[in-house]
Design an enzyme around this catalytic site. Structure first.
Site, PDB file in Angstrom:
ATOM      1  N   GLY A 154       0.859  -1.126  -0.045  1.00 30.12           N
ATOM      2  CA  GLY A 154       0.052   0.039   0.002  1.00 30.12           C
ATOM      3  C   GLY A 154       0.784   1.150   0.051  1.00 30.12           C
ATOM      4  O   GLY A 154       2.061   1.347  -0.562  1.00 30.12           O
ATOM      5  N   ILE A 156       2.702   2.678   2.381  1.00 30.87           N
ATOM      6  CA  ILE A 156       3.927   2.536   3.207  1.00 30.87           C
ATOM      7  C   ILE A 156       4.741   1.665   2.396  1.00 30.87           C
ATOM      8  O   ILE A 156       5.923   1.997   2.194  1.00 30.87           O
ATOM      9  CB  ILE A 156       3.577   2.085   4.545  1.00 30.87           C
ATOM     10  CG1 ILE A 156       2.580   3.020   5.279  1.00 30.87           C
ATOM     11  CG2 ILE A 156       4.836   1.870   5.334  1.00 30.87           C
ATOM     12  CD1 ILE A 156       2.099   2.300   6.694  1.00 30.87           C
ATOM     13  N   ARG A 176      -2.307  -8.836  -1.467  1.00 26.54           N
ATOM     14  CA  ARG A 176      -3.600  -9.447  -1.952  1.00 26.54           C
ATOM     15  C   ARG A 176      -3.824  -9.421  -3.343  1.00 26.54           C
ATOM     16  O   ARG A 176      -4.077 -10.184  -4.097  1.00 26.54           O
ATOM     17  CB  ARG A 176      -4.897  -8.808  -1.234  1.00 26.54           C
ATOM     18  CG  ARG A 176      -5.417  -9.535  -0.076  1.00 26.54           C
ATOM     19  CD  ARG A 176      -6.358  -8.611   0.555  1.00 26.54           C
ATOM     20  NE  ARG A 176      -5.831  -7.179   0.940  1.00 26.54           N
ATOM     21  CZ  ARG A 176      -6.504  -6.408   1.315  1.00 26.54           C
ATOM     22  NH1 ARG A 176      -7.840  -6.596   1.886  1.00 26.54           N
ATOM     23  NH2 ARG A 176      -6.018  -4.912   1.338  1.00 26.54           N
ATOM     24  N   ARG A 236       1.412  -4.530  12.315  1.00 22.39           N
ATOM     25  CA  ARG A 236       0.938  -5.005  13.577  1.00 22.39           C
ATOM     26  C   ARG A 236       1.388  -6.456  14.094  1.00 22.39           C
ATOM     27  O   ARG A 236       2.002  -7.195  13.224  1.00 22.39           O
ATOM     28  CB  ARG A 236      -0.556  -5.382  13.157  1.00 22.39           C
ATOM     29  CG  ARG A 236      -1.565  -4.226  13.358  1.00 22.39           C
ATOM     30  CD  ARG A 236      -1.563  -3.473  14.367  1.00 22.39           C
ATOM     31  NE  ARG A 236      -2.323  -2.261  14.324  1.00 22.39           N
ATOM     32  CZ  ARG A 236      -1.872  -0.841  13.766  1.00 22.39           C
ATOM     33  NH1 ARG A 236      -0.745  -0.722  13.667  1.00 22.39           N
ATOM     34  NH2 ARG A 236      -2.874   0.119  13.771  1.00 22.39           N
ATOM     35  N   GLU A 265       0.952  -4.918  23.310  1.00 25.04           N
ATOM     36  CA  GLU A 265       1.761  -4.042  23.526  1.00 25.04           C
ATOM     37  C   GLU A 265       1.210  -3.197  24.776  1.00 25.04           C
ATOM     38  O   GLU A 265      -0.153  -3.495  25.024  1.00 25.04           O
ATOM     39  CB  GLU A 265       1.574  -2.995  22.426  1.00 25.04           C
ATOM     40  CG  GLU A 265       2.248  -3.545  21.422  1.00 25.04           C
ATOM     41  CD  GLU A 265       2.086  -2.529  19.972  1.00 25.04           C
ATOM     42  OE1 GLU A 265       1.879  -1.537  20.118  1.00 25.04           O
ATOM     43  OE2 GLU A 265       2.602  -3.362  18.847  1.00 25.04           O
ATOM     44  N   HIS A 284       6.471   0.927  18.979  1.00 26.64           N
ATOM     45  CA  HIS A 284       5.475   1.309  18.345  1.00 26.64           C
ATOM     46  C   HIS A 284       5.497   2.979  17.751  1.00 26.64           C
ATOM     47  O   HIS A 284       4.688   3.780  18.033  1.00 26.64           O
ATOM     48  CB  HIS A 284       3.771   1.093  18.802  1.00 26.64           C
ATOM     49  CG  HIS A 284       2.822   0.933  17.626  1.00 26.64           C
ATOM     50  ND1 HIS A 284       1.931  -0.066  17.902  1.00 26.64           N
ATOM     51  CD2 HIS A 284       2.616   1.677  16.520  1.00 26.64           C
ATOM     52  CE1 HIS A 284       1.126   0.373  16.832  1.00 26.64           C
ATOM     53  NE2 HIS A 284       1.664   1.005  15.932  1.00 26.64           N
ATOM     54  N   ILE A 285       6.660   3.480  17.087  1.00 26.51           N
ATOM     55  CA  ILE A 285       6.696   4.536  16.924  1.00 26.51           C
ATOM     56  C   ILE A 285       6.943   5.072  15.329  1.00 26.51           C
ATOM     57  O   ILE A 285       7.500   5.914  15.164  1.00 26.51           O
ATOM     58  CB  ILE A 285       8.148   5.244  17.689  1.00 26.51           C
ATOM     59  CG1 ILE A 285       9.425   4.323  17.011  1.00 26.51           C
ATOM     60  CG2 ILE A 285       7.956   5.359  19.097  1.00 26.51           C
ATOM     61  CD1 ILE A 285      10.593   5.068  17.488  1.00 26.51           C
ATOM     62  N   GLY A 286       6.207   4.164  14.391  1.00 22.97           N
ATOM     63  CA  GLY A 286       6.402   4.322  13.115  1.00 22.97           C
ATOM     64  C   GLY A 286       6.070   5.513  12.757  1.00 22.97           C
ATOM     65  O   GLY A 286       6.801   6.100  11.759  1.00 22.97           O
TER      66      GLY A 286
HETATM   67  C1  GLV Z   1      -0.354   2.889  13.806  1.00 24.59           C
HETATM   68  O1  GLV Z   1       0.071   1.795  14.375  1.00 24.59           O
HETATM   69  C2  GLV Z   1      -1.104   3.249  12.982  1.00 24.59           C
HETATM   70  O2  GLV Z   1      -1.876   2.394  12.627  1.00 24.59           O
HETATM   71  O3  GLV Z   1      -1.245   4.286  12.554  1.00 24.59           O
END
Ligand code: GLV
Ligand code: GLV
Length: 326
Positions: A154, A156, A176, A236, A265, A284-286
């Site tokens: 997608g 990202i 997919r 995730r 988490e 979890h700091i993406g």
């Molecule tokens: C973070 O995990 C998001 O889904 O934006």
């Protein structure tokens, strides 16, 4: 009308909501609102401003008969019972696109730091272990000209592919549906999952959390990867069987893993992953850059205002919700 905000958000964003509505905001920055308090607060709520760490399940919807809109400050919405929202005619908004480049940057940061032992190397200095240059000291894996396999192509994934191209990487992807547009634009190659796992030096998990992607990478999949390969997950935790991953890392079936997300988490100091040498772990700091988080908060607030004024939400998870309203 009342808006419930489940976490402290920047004042400038909150003011936009305060202007015309009553708001309740949980004041903590980094501790989730207790579930019982959430159930209590939504009783007379018309809108809900939420995030990835709240469980917005059927009980929450049942407790909130006046609820007209849910808006999450995230791209992922696996924490929300979307079926229940739709059945009740409640639109759910999320924040795709605005975070894609920031998450792609962090994904690459994790890839590079895992491959080149960046975190371990700094700990080495901090522990005062550096005595001299060593031919094989802290040696990692080549990134330039290697092969990357992106699972989930997608926004990202596209951002990661663009960065990978700059590193001269061969880029495989699994999705997919096939993305011929991206194949044309970026020169990425569609691959079956098994082939991707066998051929890649870096396997990057970016799929959303759904029933189909749950534990998509387990013992069998890990066993297909090269012993020199690195697994990166910035999507995730549920997409990877963590127990199988820990076993594979311990037995050195794969070389390393860089993880920003976990099955449960937050992880605490006693988590088995923390004792391993061949991992880089992040909380979890993406999407965590100032500019991106401000944009996400702004967009989340805008979705709330749109929902309350009866306007159609821009980034809508469940278009069927509007049909339910007739
Ligand atoms: C973070 O995990 C998001 O889904 O934006
Ligand atoms: C390392 O510093 C080198 O000069 O090879």
């Amino acid at each position: 009308m009342k808006i419930v905000i489940t976490r402290r958000i920047p004042e400038i964003i909150k003011q936009k909501l305060d202007a015309n509505y009553t708001t309740y905001m949980w004041p903590e920055e980094n501790v989730p609102i207790p579930y019982e308090l959430l159930l209590e607060q939504v009783k007379d709520a018309d809108a809900l401003f939420t995030n990835v760490s709240d469980r917005i399940d059927k009980n929450v919807f049942q407790a909130a008969p006046n609820l007209k809109v849910v808006s999450t400050m995230a791209v992922g919405y696996d924490n929300i019972d979307i079926g229940e929202a739709t059945a009740r005619g409640i639109p759910v908004g999320h924040t795709p696109d605005v975070l894609s480049e920031a998450v792609a940057d962090l994904t690459f940061a994790l890839l590079l730091s895992t491959a080149r032992k960046v975190v371990e190397a700094m700990s080495f200095i901090k522990a005062d272990s550096w005595r001299g240059w060593g031919p094989m000291l802290l040696t990692g894996q080549n990134v330039y000209n290697s092969t990357i396999g992106i699972i989930g192509m997608g926004g990202i994934g596209k951002g990661v592919a663009k960065r990978a191209a700059g590193f001269g990487m061969r880029i495989l992807y699994h999705n997919r549906r096939r993305r011929e547009d991206m194949e044309q634009e970026l020169g990425v190659e569609y691959s079956s999952l098994d082939n991707l796992l066998q051929a890649s030096d870096f396997v990057v998990m970016l799929a959303p959390a759904t029933l189909e992607t749950r534990k998509m990478i387990g013992e069998r999949e890990l066993s297909l990867m090269k012993p020199t390969a690195i697994l990166i997950n910035t999507s995730r935790g549920s997409n990877i069987d963590e127990t199988a991953l820990i076993a594979a890392l311990k037995k050195r079936k794969i070389w390393g893993a860089g993880l920003d997300v976990f099955e449960v988490e937050p992880i605490r100091a006693d988590h088995p992953l923390i004792g391993l040498e061949n991992v880089v772990l992040l909380p979890h700091i993406g999407s965590a850059t100032v500019a991106t988080r401000m944009e996400m908060a702004e967009l989340t607030a805008r979705h709330i205002l749109m929902g309350l004024s009866g306007e159609r939400i821009r980034n809508l998870v469940n278009p069927e919700a509007y049909k339910m309203r007739g």
